[in-house]
Design a protein around this motif. Structure first.
Motif, PDB file in Angstrom:
ATOM      1  N   ASP A 182       0.805  -1.235   0.000  1.00  0.00           N
ATOM      2  CA  ASP A 182       0.000   0.000   0.000  1.00  0.00           C
ATOM      3  C   ASP A 182       0.838   1.285   0.000  1.00  0.00           C
ATOM      4  OD1 ASP A 182      -2.094  -1.772   0.205  1.00  0.00           O
ATOM      5  OD2 ASP A 182      -2.812  -1.095   2.164  1.00  0.00           O
ATOM      6  N   HIS A 199       0.663  -0.798   5.372  1.00  0.00           N
ATOM      7  CA  HIS A 199      -0.737  -1.257   5.327  1.00  0.00           C
ATOM      8  C   HIS A 199      -1.500  -0.857   6.606  1.00  0.00           C
ATOM      9  CE1 HIS A 199      -4.061  -4.198   5.276  1.00  0.00           C
ATOM     10  NE2 HIS A 199      -3.846  -4.298   3.982  1.00  0.00           N
ATOM     11  N   CYS A 208      -4.215  -6.251  -2.387  1.00  0.00           N
ATOM     12  CA  CYS A 208      -2.965  -6.919  -1.962  1.00  0.00           C
ATOM     13  C   CYS A 208      -2.706  -8.273  -2.613  1.00  0.00           C
ATOM     14  CB  CYS A 208      -2.964  -7.110  -0.450  1.00  0.00           C
ATOM     15  SG  CYS A 208      -3.263  -5.619   0.498  1.00  0.00           S
TER      16      CYS A 208
HETATM   17 CA    CA Z   1      -1.752  -3.767  -0.617  1.00  0.00          CA
END
Ligand code: CA
Length: 533
Positions: free
Chosen positions: A36, A198, A78
């Motif tokens: 992320d 994340h 993800c």
């Molecule tokens: Ca991710």
């Protein structure tokens, strides 16, 4: 010295050089991959962060290598992004379309093919593909999302807890492998896969004071009302305003004995689980940092836009503190390469599984095909091959990584992979017929954050998206004049020709990638996860 001896000596020298260059032609690969980490939270990519520089080590990697400016994922979430990287195939081909799926490890993956080509392979950190990873000589992976503090890791011989912050733990494991488990006679491919940054954005304790007295510039779209978007953008559940939780996401008053209200049971509670996992010393440092800030918050009770602004500051700071840990990890890994004399013959790659909203459009999380979550960072340093400080503008995707790794290793490229090796671009060549557009397809609905299914095409200038779940909804943007995607030009007269062209190309892409997944699925808006505003 006789002529014969001289010739013999020359021959020996030539053979030595040949052996050396052959060894050099099989470089090691260090692949540092985070979770992320949006390009616009990296100094080397231009973003709204301005003078705040969260990533000096990553920026230096860009100065020494190539930064891919037009780098995109193919499904912004993800597990699926990682499955695309493993296989070099789109989600509908590798079978891992949603985070709820399980990856079929029996299929062809690039690490297995690297092993066949004589590479030693290892992976440490977040796999997110479930099951024991195949294709690796050594590994240790976090179960599921893993914890930030004192995480469990699954090793080939079982699960055990490792003390420390997850980013440091994963880096330590990778360094230990480089020092003690590496086969000196074989080239290697080492994946260092971080959980950070994340959700729930929990930084290492040493990074808590970072940015304390700094004002993080707000994105211009923080108060976007999604007026021009398809309805999906108005019924999502990833708003900082309505969905980001003060306790679980921002740690307000959060302690291990925190009692949640029954109406809040659907919240992601990983922050709370992490606190239960902390040692009393770690927890004391954590509370010492947030306690005074929490008291101050209660004294100045904020509502409306002021509350959104407060939440954004706390969120962005924690996110950037997590990013700092990842940046330090890259720095440590590179220092280790230097100390081990591996720097010259190791390709260093930094990337993350997708982009992220850091308040952009009023959101956190990812999933959409809008720019902030579609983009992926990709920076490659290849000593002696990549010209330092190069900005590459061609369109690339995570779909291309598998073939890139295989070509680097001199391994054959399988016919059924769907990407394209980036090696020619890395060598500074201008490959003919490089792709003029990328294809995207997101599938996970209904699910957390409630982003409806959609697919689309992006060229260097335009983007066309089809949201099909709530009916026939389209969005189209001219990114040159509207980089924030606020003005939907789909169906506008002036753009009819462009729209026709993009639509044709989109359906050609679906054929080209053989995406025959069902787009006739229709769903009502689902309010199951929706909290009261
Ligand atoms: Ca991710």
């Amino acid at each position: 010295m006789s002529n014969t001896m001289l010739i013999l000596l020359l021959l020996v020298l030539v053979l030595h050089q040949l052996a050396h260059s052959q060894k050099k032609s099989r470089p090691n690969i260090l692949f540092v991959f985070s979770d992320d980490h949006a390009p616009h939270a990296i100094g080397a990519y231009d973003g709204w962060l301005g003078s705040i520089n969260p990533t000096p080590a990553i920026d230096r990697l860009a100065e020494e290598g190539m930064i891919f400016v037009n780098s995109f994922c193919s499904n912004s979430i993800c597990g699926p992004s990682r499955a695309v990287i493993q296989t070099g195939k789109h989600s509908h081909k590798n079978g891992f379309m949603n985070n709820g799926n399980s990856f079929n490890w029996n299929q062809q993956t690039f690490p297995k093919l690297l092993q066949k080509a004589g590479y030693q392979t290892a992976i440490y950190g977040k796999s997110h593909l479930k099951g024991k990873p195949l294709g690796y000589d050594d590994w240790a992976v976090l179960p599921g999302q893993g914890l930030y503090f004192n995480p469990d890791l699954i090793f080939p011989d079982g699960i055990r807890r490792v003390d420390g912050h997850c980013t440091d733990v994963v880096t330590d494991l990778a360094i230990d492998w480089l020092r003690n488990k590496r086969d000196l006679d074989r080239p290697f491919m080492l994946m260092v896969q971080h959980k950070a940054p994340h959700r729930n954005w929990m930084p290492a304790l040493r990074h808590l004071p970072l940015y304390n007295d700094v004002y993080i510039p707000e994105p211009t779209t923080l108060f976007d009302k999604w007026i021009d978007n398809a309805p999906g953008a108005r019924v999502q559940e990833l708003e900082i305003d309505r969905h980001m939780d003060l306790n679980y996401d921002l740690f307000l008053d959060l302690t291990p004995d925190f009692t949640q209200l029954s109406s809040e049971k659907s919240q992601d509670r990983s922050a709370w689980r992490n606190m239960k996992r902390m040692t009393s010393g770690q927890l004391a440092t954590w509370r010492n940092h947030f306690g005074p800030l929490d008291r101050n918050f209660h004294l100045n009770g904020k509502t409306g836009k002021e509350l959104v602004r407060w939440k954004f500051q706390r969120y962005a700071k924690n996110y950037l503190r997590c990013v700092k840990g990842v940046d330090e990890s890259l720095e440590r890994m590179q220092q280790e390469l230097t100390q081990l004399g591996l720097e010259e013959n190791t390709i260093v790659i930094y990337s993350s599984d997708q982009g992220f909203y850091i308040g952009d459009h009023g959101w956190y999380d990812k999933r959409w095909m809008y720019e902030e979550s579609l983009k992926m960072p990709l920076i490659v340093k290849w000593p002696g091959v990549v010209k330092p400080g190069t900005k590459e503008l061609e369109m690339v995707q995570n779909l291309d990584y598998a073939q890139t790794f295989l070509e680097i290793a001199g391994a054959p490229l399988p016919d059924d992979m769907q990407g394209r090796s980036l090696v020619p671009l890395l060598k500074g060549m201008f490959p003919e017929n490089w792709r003029k557009e990328i294809y995207y397809h997101y599938y996970e609905y209904p699910s957390v954050h409630m982003v409806p299914r959609h697919y689309g095409i992006r060229t260097k200038r335009y983007k066309l998206m089809h949201f099909y779940q709530f009916g026939e909804e389209w969005e189209m943007y001219d990114l040159k004049v509207d980089p924030d995607e606020l003005n939907n030009i789909y169906g506008k007269k002036n753009f009819a020709e462009i729209q026709k062209n993009l639509t044709e190309r989109l359906f050609k892409l679906r054929k080209f990638y053989d995406d025959d997944s069902d787009t006739s699925i229709r769903t009502e808006y689902i309010e199951k996860y929706r909290r009261k505003s």
